[in-house]
Scaffold this active site. Structure first.
Site, PDB file in Angstrom:
ATOM      1  N   TYR A 134      -5.171   4.885   7.530  1.00 50.44           N
ATOM      2  CA  TYR A 134      -6.742   4.183   7.568  1.00 50.44           C
ATOM      3  C   TYR A 134      -7.375   4.647   8.815  1.00 50.44           C
ATOM      4  CZ  TYR A 134      -3.937   1.477   4.266  1.00 50.44           C
ATOM      5  OH  TYR A 134      -3.009   1.134   3.435  1.00 50.44           O
TER       6      TYR A 134
ATOM      7  N   VAL B 187       1.335  -3.696   4.269  1.00 51.22           N
ATOM      8  CA  VAL B 187       1.474  -4.875   4.757  1.00 51.22           C
ATOM      9  C   VAL B 187       2.553  -5.772   4.892  1.00 51.22           C
ATOM     10  CG1 VAL B 187      -1.203  -5.325   4.889  1.00 51.22           C
ATOM     11  CG2 VAL B 187       0.108  -6.103   2.988  1.00 51.22           C
TER      12      VAL B 187
ATOM     13  N   LYS C 203       0.685   3.544  -2.998  1.00 45.98           N
ATOM     14  CA  LYS C 203      -0.622   4.194  -3.241  1.00 45.98           C
ATOM     15  C   LYS C 203      -0.500   5.844  -3.199  1.00 45.98           C
ATOM     16  CE  LYS C 203      -3.871   0.802  -0.961  1.00 45.98           C
ATOM     17  NZ  LYS C 203      -4.491   0.530   0.102  1.00 45.98           N
TER      18      LYS C 203
ATOM     19  N   SER D 298       0.870  -1.282   0.061  1.00 40.37           N
ATOM     20  CA  SER D 298      -0.096  -0.005   0.064  1.00 40.37           C
ATOM     21  C   SER D 298       0.791   1.177   0.015  1.00 40.37           C
ATOM     22  CB  SER D 298      -0.880  -0.080   1.250  1.00 40.37           C
ATOM     23  OG  SER D 298      -1.844  -0.867   1.009  1.00 40.37           O
TER      24      SER D 298
ATOM     25  N   TYR E 174      -3.077  -3.372 -10.182  1.00 40.26           N
ATOM     26  CA  TYR E 174      -2.817  -2.923  -9.023  1.00 40.26           C
ATOM     27  C   TYR E 174      -1.988  -3.922  -7.804  1.00 40.26           C
ATOM     28  CZ  TYR E 174      -4.154  -2.324  -4.079  1.00 40.26           C
ATOM     29  OH  TYR E 174      -4.075  -2.242  -2.408  1.00 40.26           O
TER      30      TYR E 174
HETATM   31  N1  GLN Z   1      -1.626  -5.738  -1.744  1.00 43.81           N
HETATM   32  C1  GLN Z   1      -2.376  -5.419  -0.530  1.00 43.81           C
HETATM   33  C2  GLN Z   1      -3.975  -5.353  -0.806  1.00 43.81           C
HETATM   34  O1  GLN Z   1      -4.275  -4.709  -1.610  1.00 43.81           O
HETATM   35  C3  GLN Z   1      -2.115  -4.050   0.082  1.00 43.81           C
HETATM   36  C4  GLN Z   1      -2.429  -3.684   1.282  1.00 43.81           C
HETATM   37  C5  GLN Z   1      -1.889  -2.969   2.399  1.00 43.81           C
HETATM   38  O2  GLN Z   1      -0.639  -2.809   1.967  1.00 43.81           O
HETATM   39  N2  GLN Z   1      -2.478  -2.433   3.312  1.00 43.81           N
HETATM   40  O3  GLN Z   1      -4.559  -6.200  -0.105  1.00 43.81           O
END
Ligand code: GLN
Length: 443
Positions: free
Chosen positions: A243, A261, A67, A64, A191
């Protein structure tokens, strides 16, 4: 001298090394199998110096943390109005993978949650660009922030696709609301490729420093984002990047940041530094446990909270003295210092406007000023013109041309410009009676 900064970073990591709380992400094999003991940090300055400690060369998937960068690239490509039309900028307070859309507009709430990030990914390239094209735009775009060619980890991407039920559900929801018209599976796969780009904390710190420096990559010198887009990215990151923990993070740590993550976290202190940490065990928000603790430590120990305001404006007037010339003229020399922004210029203007001082010559001494921003330059230019209109002779001591007009609407009045105070030597100093009077009264 050996810099104390790497030692400081070693100590910071060591304070948290024994913390084994949290769990690796386990929804794909590559993240579940990551060595949970890995721990690394890098701080990059805006001139590209990197201070590291621990596993700073270890590669992990960006997840993420991609992003905000992809949001920036989409903004550059499609423009702010078109992007805002598709994805909002309101914090959702929800988990990153919530199946959510704004109730009224039917748009994803922001580009940091998956719903928004999937929509943003679909904007890359031209209408109807292929999966391969979008993947390459994302990979090469992230590389421009890092200042080196990054690659997609196929094994992570394959694992993500196997387990992508939730993201496929979100993408189908977006397609059903006509947020995009592309094939939802293609958008998810693109993505996923974006999330599977491999980085080190050194890469992430440079990427963060690019955002900290107004979009300018400190290594390559490339202006990757325009300052306006960069500001948009940072503002959204600050309010939505963490978040459902965004409020806690901003109040306690106060460094606009983004987590992934995989266990990476990067933070941006605008105008100062980019910071990145890596440690795989996560808390319930999906943020690295030790990463968050290290950020909290750095915020406290290095006073990096964004709401800890810099020097107050009152300190920019270094000296404000009055003299009498041979011919009885009153000469005032107002010496400024530091960085002058709007509030600083207000301070100077207030001093200029002092009704108790009769002045024939006003000398504005900028020799100790480091920088005057555009709006302060405009304000001071206008004030100097008005002093002139009032019949006061204005002299500028500006050897570094700080006040030189840089725009059509900030033309400096025709004032005398001095390089040194030699020509005013021999003036007789006048004590500030008014100030003395006030001081007497307070005794
Ligand atoms: N690839 C993960 C997802 O889209 C990324 C989520 C994250 O890093 N919070 O679920």
């Amino acid at each position: 001298m050996r810099s104390p900064i790497p030692d400081f970073l070693d100590e910071t990591l060591n304070r948290h090394r024994s913390d084994r709380s949290g769990e690796n992400a386990d929804y794909i094999p590559d993240l579940a199998a990551a060595d949970p003991e890995k721990l690394g940090i890098c701080i990059s300055t805006l001139d590209g110096v990197e201070y590291t400690s621990g596993d700073s060369e270890f590669e992990f998937s960006i997840q993420s943390m991609s992003k905000p960068f992809i949001y920036g690239l989409a903004l550059e490509q499609a423009g702010l109005p078109a992007v805002l039309d598709m994805v909002g900028v309101e914090p959702s307070g929800e988990k990153f993978n919530e199946l959510s859309l704004d109730k009224k507009s039917g748009k994803p709430l922001n580009p940091m949650i998956n719903a928004g990030a999937l929509a943003i990914h679909s904007l890359l390239g031209e209408d109807g660009s292929s999966l391969a094209e979008r993947t390459e735009i994302a990979r090469s775009g992230l590389s421009r922030f890092a200042g080196r060619e990054l690659r997609v980890d196929e094994s992570t991407a394959a694992g993500e696709w196997e387990a992508a039920y939730r993201n496929i559900a979100i993408a189908n929801m977006l397609r059903s609301y006509d947020v995009f018209l592309d094939d939802p599976d293609d958008v998810v796969q693109g993505y996923i490729a974006q999330c599977s780009v491999l980085v080190t904390v050194k890469d992430l710190a440079i990427m963060a420093a690019t955002l900290a420096g107004g979009g300018l990559n400190p290594i390559t010198g490339e202006q990757v984002l325009s300052p306006r887009v960069n500001r948009q990215v940072l503002a959204v990151m600050m309010t939505c990047g963490m978040y459902d923990a965004a409020g806690d993070w901003m109040t306690e740590i106060g460094i606009p940041a983004k987590s992934g993550v995989s266990g990476g976290v990067f933070g941006v202190m605008p105008g100062q530094v980019g910071i990145a940490t890596f440690s795989p065990r996560l808390d319930r928000h999906g943020t690295s446990v030790r990463g968050a603790k290290i950020f909290r430590d750095l915020s406290n120990r290095l006073s990096l909270h964004i709401m800890d305001a810099p020097e107050p404006a009152r300190s920019i007037i270094r000296r404000d003295r009055r003299f009498v010339g041979n011919n009885g003229e009153m000469v005032r020399i107002c010496s400024l210092q530091g960085l002058i922004q709007w509030s600083g210029s207000e301070n100077v203007i207030r001093a200029m406007d002092d009704p108790a001082t009769s002045t024939n010559v006003f000398i504005l001494d900028l020799r100790r000023v480091n920088e005057i921003n555009g709006v302060a330059r405009k304000m001071l230019t206008e004030a100097l013109s008005r002093l002139k209109e009032d019949g006061i002779r204005v002299v500028l001591m500006d050897p570094e041309d700080m006040m030189k007009c840089k725009g059509p609407d900030s033309a400096l009045p025709d004032v005398k410009i001095l390089d040194s105070l030699k020509s005013v030597k021999g003036l007789k100093r006048v004590r500030n009676d008014r100030r003395r009077e006030m001081a007497d009264r307070s005794v």
